[in-house]
Design a protein around this motif. Structure first.
Motif, PDB file in Angstrom:
ATOM      1  N   ASP A 129       1.799  -6.204  -4.683  1.00  0.00           N
ATOM      2  CA  ASP A 129       0.175  -6.185  -4.028  1.00  0.00           C
ATOM      3  C   ASP A 129       0.195  -6.062  -2.543  1.00  0.00           C
ATOM      4  O   ASP A 129      -0.410  -5.455  -1.874  1.00  0.00           O
ATOM      5  CB  ASP A 129      -0.405  -7.446  -4.196  1.00  0.00           C
ATOM      6  N   LEU A 130       1.011  -6.609  -1.805  1.00  0.00           N
ATOM      7  CA  LEU A 130       0.961  -6.508  -0.254  1.00  0.00           C
ATOM      8  C   LEU A 130       2.168  -5.943   0.324  1.00  0.00           C
ATOM      9  O   LEU A 130       2.117  -5.791   1.600  1.00  0.00           O
ATOM     10  CB  LEU A 130       0.984  -7.977   0.368  1.00  0.00           C
ATOM     11  N   CYS A 131       3.286  -5.479  -0.306  1.00  0.00           N
ATOM     12  CA  CYS A 131       4.284  -4.988   0.416  1.00  0.00           C
ATOM     13  C   CYS A 131       4.394  -3.329  -0.517  1.00  0.00           C
ATOM     14  O   CYS A 131       5.535  -2.799  -0.877  1.00  0.00           O
ATOM     15  CB  CYS A 131       5.707  -5.722   0.045  1.00  0.00           C
ATOM     16  N   ASP A 132       3.349  -2.897  -0.682  1.00  0.00           N
ATOM     17  CA  ASP A 132       3.172  -1.541  -1.334  1.00  0.00           C
ATOM     18  C   ASP A 132       3.639  -0.477  -0.443  1.00  0.00           C
ATOM     19  O   ASP A 132       3.140  -0.466   0.652  1.00  0.00           O
ATOM     20  CB  ASP A 132       1.986  -1.330  -1.830  1.00  0.00           C
ATOM     21  N   VAL A 133       4.546   0.306  -1.024  1.00  0.00           N
ATOM     22  CA  VAL A 133       5.153   1.330  -0.434  1.00  0.00           C
ATOM     23  C   VAL A 133       4.143   2.338  -0.030  1.00  0.00           C
ATOM     24  O   VAL A 133       4.122   3.218   1.001  1.00  0.00           O
ATOM     25  CB  VAL A 133       6.515   1.843  -0.777  1.00  0.00           C
ATOM     26  N   GLY A 134       3.186   2.691  -0.859  1.00  0.00           N
ATOM     27  CA  GLY A 134       1.941   3.628  -0.699  1.00  0.00           C
ATOM     28  C   GLY A 134       1.289   3.459   0.586  1.00  0.00           C
ATOM     29  O   GLY A 134       0.802   4.583   1.085  1.00  0.00           O
ATOM     30  N   ARG A 135       1.092   2.390   1.140  1.00  0.00           N
ATOM     31  CA  ARG A 135       0.638   2.313   2.375  1.00  0.00           C
ATOM     32  C   ARG A 135       1.295   2.982   3.500  1.00  0.00           C
ATOM     33  O   ARG A 135       0.513   3.234   4.648  1.00  0.00           O
ATOM     34  CB  ARG A 135       0.158   0.808   2.889  1.00  0.00           C
ATOM     35  N   TYR A 136       2.337   3.424   3.343  1.00  0.00           N
ATOM     36  CA  TYR A 136       3.171   4.198   4.416  1.00  0.00           C
ATOM     37  C   TYR A 136       2.939   5.668   4.293  1.00  0.00           C
ATOM     38  O   TYR A 136       3.276   6.417   4.953  1.00  0.00           O
ATOM     39  CB  TYR A 136       4.549   3.730   4.551  1.00  0.00           C
ATOM     40  N   GLU A 137       2.428   6.066   3.014  1.00  0.00           N
ATOM     41  CA  GLU A 137       2.580   7.265   2.638  1.00  0.00           C
ATOM     42  C   GLU A 137       1.534   8.216   3.622  1.00  0.00           C
ATOM     43  O   GLU A 137       1.989   9.386   3.919  1.00  0.00           O
ATOM     44  CB  GLU A 137       2.328   7.478   1.408  1.00  0.00           C
ATOM     45  N   GLN A 138       0.529   7.742   3.863  1.00  0.00           N
ATOM     46  CA  GLN A 138      -0.684   8.273   4.781  1.00  0.00           C
ATOM     47  C   GLN A 138      -0.122   8.390   6.441  1.00  0.00           C
ATOM     48  O   GLN A 138      -0.866   9.029   7.226  1.00  0.00           O
ATOM     49  CB  GLN A 138      -1.830   7.821   4.605  1.00  0.00           C
ATOM     50  N   ALA A 139       0.759   7.513   6.740  1.00  0.00           N
ATOM     51  CA  ALA A 139       1.109   7.491   8.357  1.00  0.00           C
ATOM     52  C   ALA A 139       2.705   7.521   8.409  1.00  0.00           C
ATOM     53  O   ALA A 139       3.268   7.317   7.784  1.00  0.00           O
ATOM     54  CB  ALA A 139       0.740   6.060   8.525  1.00  0.00           C
ATOM     55  N   ALA A 140       2.861   8.318   9.675  1.00  0.00           N
ATOM     56  CA  ALA A 140       4.249   8.291   9.865  1.00  0.00           C
ATOM     57  C   ALA A 140       4.264   7.560  11.336  1.00  0.00           C
ATOM     58  O   ALA A 140       3.354   7.533  12.133  1.00  0.00           O
ATOM     59  CB  ALA A 140       4.726   9.729  10.125  1.00  0.00           C
ATOM     60  N   LEU A 141       5.316   7.087  11.724  1.00  0.00           N
ATOM     61  CA  LEU A 141       5.903   6.448  12.924  1.00  0.00           C
ATOM     62  C   LEU A 141       5.981   7.584  13.915  1.00  0.00           C
ATOM     63  O   LEU A 141       6.456   8.791  13.468  1.00  0.00           O
ATOM     64  CB  LEU A 141       6.865   5.564  12.889  1.00  0.00           C
ATOM     65  N   ARG A 142       5.519   7.544  15.087  1.00  0.00           N
ATOM     66  CA  ARG A 142       5.706   8.434  16.222  1.00  0.00           C
ATOM     67  C   ARG A 142       7.200   8.829  16.108  1.00  0.00           C
ATOM     68  O   ARG A 142       7.962   7.922  16.396  1.00  0.00           O
ATOM     69  CB  ARG A 142       5.377   8.001  17.356  1.00  0.00           C
ATOM     70  N   GLY A 143       7.308  10.194  16.066  1.00  0.00           N
ATOM     71  CA  GLY A 143       9.002  10.547  16.267  1.00  0.00           C
ATOM     72  C   GLY A 143       9.899  10.358  14.901  1.00  0.00           C
ATOM     73  O   GLY A 143      10.729  10.860  14.676  1.00  0.00           O
ATOM     74  N   HIS A 144       9.208   9.805  13.913  1.00  0.00           N
ATOM     75  CA  HIS A 144       9.622   9.509  12.665  1.00  0.00           C
ATOM     76  C   HIS A 144       9.030  10.205  11.399  1.00  0.00           C
ATOM     77  O   HIS A 144       7.811  10.162  11.506  1.00  0.00           O
ATOM     78  CB  HIS A 144       9.964   7.921  12.485  1.00  0.00           C
ATOM     79  N   LYS A 145       9.628  10.527  10.352  1.00  0.00           N
ATOM     80  CA  LYS A 145       8.866  10.723   9.038  1.00  0.00           C
ATOM     81  C   LYS A 145       9.093   9.718   8.236  1.00  0.00           C
ATOM     82  O   LYS A 145      10.110   8.783   8.227  1.00  0.00           O
ATOM     83  CB  LYS A 145       9.749  12.076   8.626  1.00  0.00           C
ATOM     84  N   THR A 146       8.144   9.570   7.471  1.00  0.00           N
ATOM     85  CA  THR A 146       8.234   8.379   6.443  1.00  0.00           C
ATOM     86  C   THR A 146       8.852   8.664   5.090  1.00  0.00           C
ATOM     87  O   THR A 146       9.465   9.840   5.126  1.00  0.00           O
ATOM     88  CB  THR A 146       6.707   8.188   5.831  1.00  0.00           C
ATOM     89  N   ALA A 147       9.060   7.938   4.336  1.00  0.00           N
ATOM     90  CA  ALA A 147      10.068   8.097   3.183  1.00  0.00           C
ATOM     91  C   ALA A 147       9.329   9.459   2.414  1.00  0.00           C
ATOM     92  O   ALA A 147      10.231  10.189   1.744  1.00  0.00           O
ATOM     93  CB  ALA A 147       9.758   6.911   1.986  1.00  0.00           C
ATOM     94  N   SER A 148       8.154   9.755   2.428  1.00  0.00           N
ATOM     95  CA  SER A 148       7.693  10.934   1.683  1.00  0.00           C
ATOM     96  C   SER A 148       7.489  11.962   2.489  1.00  0.00           C
ATOM     97  O   SER A 148       7.422  13.209   2.071  1.00  0.00           O
ATOM     98  CB  SER A 148       6.062  10.763   1.379  1.00  0.00           C
ATOM     99  N   HIS A 149       8.214  11.883   3.673  1.00  0.00           N
ATOM    100  CA  HIS A 149       8.296  13.086   4.933  1.00  0.00           C
ATOM    101  C   HIS A 149       7.025  13.808   5.145  1.00  0.00           C
ATOM    102  O   HIS A 149       7.151  14.910   5.707  1.00  0.00           O
ATOM    103  CB  HIS A 149       9.329  14.230   4.306  1.00  0.00           C
ATOM    104  N   LYS A 150       5.774  12.980   5.190  1.00  0.00           N
ATOM    105  CA  LYS A 150       4.646  13.599   5.709  1.00  0.00           C
ATOM    106  C   LYS A 150       4.549  13.339   7.082  1.00  0.00           C
ATOM    107  O   LYS A 150       5.323  12.282   7.672  1.00  0.00           O
ATOM    108  CB  LYS A 150       3.529  12.890   4.838  1.00  0.00           C
ATOM    109  N   THR A 151       3.938  13.976   7.965  1.00  0.00           N
ATOM    110  CA  THR A 151       3.903  14.093   9.402  1.00  0.00           C
ATOM    111  C   THR A 151       2.375  13.612   9.764  1.00  0.00           C
ATOM    112  O   THR A 151       2.044  14.291  10.847  1.00  0.00           O
ATOM    113  CB  THR A 151       4.359  15.419   9.989  1.00  0.00           C
TER     114      THR A 151
END
Length: 156
Positions: A129-151
């Motif tokens: 419920d609360l450690c869902d990887v999907g919440r990172y899919e729409q955001a990338a850390l500055r200078g880094h790509k997420t696991a889905s490599h979106k920017t």
């Protein structure tokens, strides 16, 4: 309330626990927040494997595993170093720049703490419920790509 929460945790405290877990993971991985989604994915996969009973050679062959344990420290350390990982699903998601021992140690610490705070029967649902990887899919850390490599960029 944060230092001595009332158990069971309220929904707001569970959300706060998940966010604090993100900070802990980033700090434990040498300030590499880009590894948090991979760890959450690994955590989820390993919990599924544990719950299904498919991951643990000690569970499958307890007598053989126990017979290999020797009280001689050097032999014991050699067995631990050369043994295949019990947490195979966890290790399958490990980034190459994180040692297997570090990845496994963080997993075991996180599971221990979550079990103390939530109870063993609540850990899997908390992670789902609360450690869902999907919440990172729409955001990338500055200078880094997420696991889905979106920017997409993070709004401050």
């Amino acid at each position: 309330k944060l230092f001595r929460p009332t158990l069971p945790l309220s929904p707001m405290m569970r959300v706060e626990l998940a966010r604090q877990l993100e900070y802990l993971l980033s700090d434990s991985l040498n300030d590499r927040p880009r590894h948090v989604p991979a760890f959450f994915r690994a955590l989820h996969l390993q919990l599924l494997a544990v719950n299904s009973g498919e991951c643990d050679p000690l569970r499958q062959e307890p007598r053989a595993a126990l017979m290999q344990i020797d009280l001689d420290t050097a032999r014991h350390n050699t067995l631990l170093t050369n043994a295949p990982f019990v947490w195979e699903a966890l290790q399958s998601e490990r980034p190459v720049d994180v040692s297997p021992q570090t990845w496994e140690g963080i997993f075991e610490f996180v599971i221990w703490k979550l079990t103390l705070l939530l109870g063993a029967n609540q850990v899997t649902s908390f992670v789902a419920d609360l450690c869902d990887v999907g919440r990172y899919e729409q955001a990338a850390l500055r200078g880094h790509k997420t696991a889905s490599h979106k920017t997409a960029s993070v709004n401050n």
